[in-house]
Design a protein around this motif. Structure first.
Motif, mmCIF file in Angstrom:
data_model
loop_
_atom_site.group_PDB
_atom_site.id
_atom_site.type_symbol
_atom_site.label_atom_id
_atom_site.label_comp_id
_atom_site.label_asym_id
_atom_site.label_seq_id
_atom_site.Cartn_x
_atom_site.Cartn_y
_atom_site.Cartn_z
ATOM 1 N N CYS A 166 0.555 3.449 2.038
ATOM 2 C CA CYS A 166 -0.161 2.168 1.926
ATOM 3 C C CYS A 166 -1.339 2.351 0.980
ATOM 4 O O CYS A 166 -2.311 3.036 1.312
ATOM 5 N N ASP A 167 -1.252 1.746 -0.206
ATOM 6 C CA ASP A 167 -2.298 1.911 -1.216
ATOM 7 C C ASP A 167 -3.518 1.056 -0.878
ATOM 8 O O ASP A 167 -3.624 0.464 0.207
ATOM 9 N N LYS A 168 -4.435 0.982 -1.834
ATOM 10 C CA LYS A 168 -5.689 0.257 -1.623
ATOM 11 C C LYS A 168 -5.441 -1.218 -1.288
ATOM 12 O O LYS A 168 -6.063 -1.777 -0.381
ATOM 13 N N TYR A 169 -4.511 -1.850 -2.012
ATOM 14 C CA TYR A 169 -4.229 -3.266 -1.763
ATOM 15 C C TYR A 169 -3.658 -3.451 -0.364
ATOM 16 O O TYR A 169 -4.059 -4.351 0.382
ATOM 17 N N CYS A 170 -2.707 -2.599 0.001
ATOM 18 C CA CYS A 170 -2.087 -2.668 1.323
ATOM 19 C C CYS A 170 -3.128 -2.415 2.413
ATOM 20 O O CYS A 170 -3.128 -3.087 3.451
ATOM 21 N N ALA A 171 -4.029 -1.437 2.189
ATOM 22 C CA ALA A 171 -5.074 -1.137 3.176
ATOM 23 C C ALA A 171 -6.019 -2.321 3.345
ATOM 24 O O ALA A 171 -6.481 -2.608 4.463
ATOM 25 N N PRO A 217 -11.422 2.848 7.301
ATOM 26 C CA PRO A 217 -10.876 3.878 6.400
ATOM 27 C C PRO A 217 -9.509 4.392 6.824
ATOM 28 O O PRO A 217 -8.747 4.886 5.977
ATOM 29 N N PHE A 218 -9.159 4.276 8.092
ATOM 30 C CA PHE A 218 -7.865 4.766 8.560
ATOM 31 C C PHE A 218 -6.694 3.930 8.043
ATOM 32 O O PHE A 218 -5.524 4.318 8.186
ATOM 33 N N THR A 219 -6.983 2.775 7.434
ATOM 34 C CA THR A 219 -5.903 1.926 6.925
ATOM 35 C C THR A 219 -5.301 2.455 5.632
ATOM 36 O O THR A 219 -4.184 2.110 5.272
ATOM 37 N N ASP A 220 -6.050 3.284 4.915
ATOM 38 C CA ASP A 220 -5.574 3.833 3.634
ATOM 39 C C ASP A 220 -4.721 5.067 3.921
ATOM 40 O O ASP A 220 -5.235 6.116 4.332
ATOM 41 N N THR A 221 -3.405 4.928 3.740
ATOM 42 C CA THR A 221 -2.474 6.008 4.068
ATOM 43 C C THR A 221 -1.614 6.348 2.868
ATOM 44 O O THR A 221 -1.692 5.710 1.812
ATOM 45 N N LYS A 222 -0.760 7.347 3.045
ATOM 46 C CA LYS A 222 0.118 7.788 1.970
ATOM 47 C C LYS A 222 1.069 6.683 1.531
ATOM 48 O O LYS A 222 1.365 6.533 0.340
ATOM 49 N N LEU A 271 -12.794 -4.483 1.858
ATOM 50 C CA LEU A 271 -12.790 -4.487 3.321
ATOM 51 C C LEU A 271 -12.167 -3.223 3.911
ATOM 52 O O LEU A 271 -12.498 -2.831 5.028
ATOM 53 N N HIS A 272 -11.260 -2.587 3.144
ATOM 54 C CA HIS A 272 -10.616 -1.396 3.685
ATOM 55 C C HIS A 272 -11.606 -0.253 3.911
ATOM 56 O O HIS A 272 -11.324 0.675 4.677
#
Length: 522
Positions: free
Chosen positions: A213-218, A206-211, A201-202
């Motif tokens: 915040c990894d893939k799971y967090c995104a 795409p803006f949810t993936d940050t330094k 879903l991330h």
């Protein structure tokens, strides 16, 4: 059980309802209000399936994690009575319940945003990504989590009270509205567990993936964004379309402000120190009649039965059924995923059964008999966890040169998933029947719906707090597994079933003059 109808006197401490006769609202309005439960439980399912790994990502220890989950029953114990009290007395031109529903939905969105961005905000305020523990992110997460649970209580209590108001004392529609609420809770669970099980879903956001915040967090962020959008849409439609049944005598007008009407209640409210709702709550307990006391006791035992499994169902799948160890190998994680699948199957059963609660009650003779039977079913299922665990242990195999066990044999996995599915039946009754009975008893006694449901909520929150504090040490006495708590739950569920069948009075006859629902359930 005496077949004569039970008579209730009107407790002064709860006396806040008008005696005006109102027509029950159309079935479609009950559906629209009950659908808000989909948005609520979409987020709740995400909490159950995704937040525990997220907590570990932030560095919260396994020992401290249960205390964070205590915020749910604690906030319910405090917030629900306050919200119920003031929503009963709210004289806003927008209605008694709708202002609280709007505020609850708004703060749920705020809390979800805080939780989703806890890692990013913690990093912005100085957390090091190289450290295992992120104290600033943990503090932000805890604040957001408490806001979320408080907001859920602000939202859910008035939703149920609004359904009772719209039913206008008609027992058939009161029962149906609570069954609808349970059905839409199941829909929210299904959507939430499905969203949580999909790890792509991330890519939509795409803006949810940050330094920080990894893939799971995104993916967690993305799921919560969908949750906010769903709840906002459902709540907005309900708030705009559904108007409340508000008797003219309950509105604040120049005529009744100075007329002395309800002056006794107003003087009590103004003269009380602190929060008057808790004085009203203690008064409510003093004035409760036997049917409501027995309902509270049955509900309390019922939740002592339920809450160990609610807390540890996926952990049981990972440890006892799949034989895994937290943080070692793949067996535990595979078991947790299988448990999430079981929860989704359970939610499907929950939704189907919720629509047939009235039919089932007529089939077994009464609502209290139905509740008693399904409590025995709950007890049997919890006891069967011991049998399934023994089957898993005796059929467990390990690959060469590895301590990580292979997945359980098909019969064990099928038995565990079947257990999850069957538990959807008593869960549907637990989510509807106690609330319907509380509404019916409060209508008969003249009590306020909001405060009465707040009293019922105490019998749900206290056992949850008890289980949260006691289950860990209790399980540790027997080796640290989940089965001891499940066995205690089975005993409590059986006791709840006995009390429901032999002591809980049947609801008094419905004397309300109502029209037959077109196209509804009869």
């Amino acid at each position: 059980m005496d077949s004569k109808p039970t008579h209730f006197s009107k407790p002064p401490s709860l006396n806040d309802e008008t005696t005006s006769v109102l027509e029950p609202s159309p079935f479609r309005k009950l559906v629209i209000v009950a659908s808000i439960a989909t948005g609520i439980n979409f987020g709740w399912a995400l909490q159950l399936s995704l937040l525990t790994p997220y907590v570990q990502l932030l560095g919260i220890s396994h020992t401290m994690a249960p205390f964070i989950w205590l915020c749910g029953p604690i906030s319910g114990l405090i917030v629900q009575p306050i919200v119920g009290y003031y929503s009963d007395r709210c004289k806003s031109r927008f209605g008694k319940r709708r202002p609280f529903i709007a505020a609850g939905a708004l703060f749920v969105a705020l809390a979800v945003f805080v939780i989703s961005y806890a890692a990013d905000l913690g990093h912005m305020f100085g957390d090091s990504l190289q450290e295992k523990s992120r104290p600033r992110a943990i503090a932000i997460f805890i604040i957001g989590f408490w806001i979320l649970d408080v907001s859920n209580n602000v939202l859910q209590g008035p939703c149920r009270a609004l359904l009772a108001d719209l039913s206008a004392g008609d027992q058939r529609k009161t029962s149906m509205s609570n069954a609808l609420f349970s059905f839409f809770m199941a829909v929210g669970n299904i959507l939430g567990y499905a969203a949580g099980s999909y790890d792509g879903l991330h890519k939509i956001f795409p803006f949810t993936d940050t330094k920080a915040c990894d893939k799971y967090c995104a993916n967690l962020k993305s799921c919560f964004f969908i949750s906010i959008a769903l709840l906002a849409c459902l709540a907005t439609v309900a708030l705009i379309y559904v108007k409340e049944n508000i008797p003219s005598s309950s509105l604040a007008t120049p005529e009744n402000k100075g007329s002395g009407e309800n002056s006794g209640d107003d003087s009590v409210e103004e003269g009380d120190g602190g929060l008057p709702c808790f004085g009203q709550m203690f008064g409510a307990f003093r004035d409760l009649k036997r049917p409501m006391w027995i309902l509270l006791l049955v509900t309390c035992l019922n939740w002592i039965g339920w809450f160990p499994f609610v807390l540890f169902n996926t952990d049981w799948m990972g440890k006892e059924v799949y034989g895994g160890t937290v943080g070692e190998g793949n067996a535990y994680n595979n078991g947790v995923h299988a448990g999430a699948l079981g929860l989704m199957i359970q939610s499907v059963v929950l939704g189907v059964v919720s629509l047939g609660v009235n039919v089932l009650a007529r089939g077994v003779g009464s609502v209290k008999m139905l509740w008693g039977i399904v409590n025995f079913l709950l007890a049997i299922c919890l006891a069967l966890t011991v049998l399934i665990t023994n089957m898993a242990e005796h059929t467990r195999h390990f690959p060469p040169n590895s301590t990580d066990p292979l997945p359980p044999v098909t019969s064990v996995k099928a038995s565990a998933l079947a257990l999850f599915a069957v538990l959807g039946i008593p869960l549907a009754i637990t989510y509807s029947v106690p609330f319907a009975l509380a509404s019916i008893f409060s209508n008969t006694s003249g009590a306020g719906q909001g405060l009465s449901l707040g009293v019922l909520n105490i019998s749900i929150c206290i056992p949850q707090m008890f289980v949260s504090f006691v289950s860990g040490p209790w399980d540790a006495l027997f080796g640290g597994g989940n089965l001891p708590a499940f066995v205690v739950g089975a005993i409590a569920a059986a006791a709840s079933g006995l009390l429901s069948i032999f002591m809980l009075p049947s609801p008094p006859p419905d004397t309300t003059k109502v029209k037959t629902m077109d196209g509804g359930f009869h």
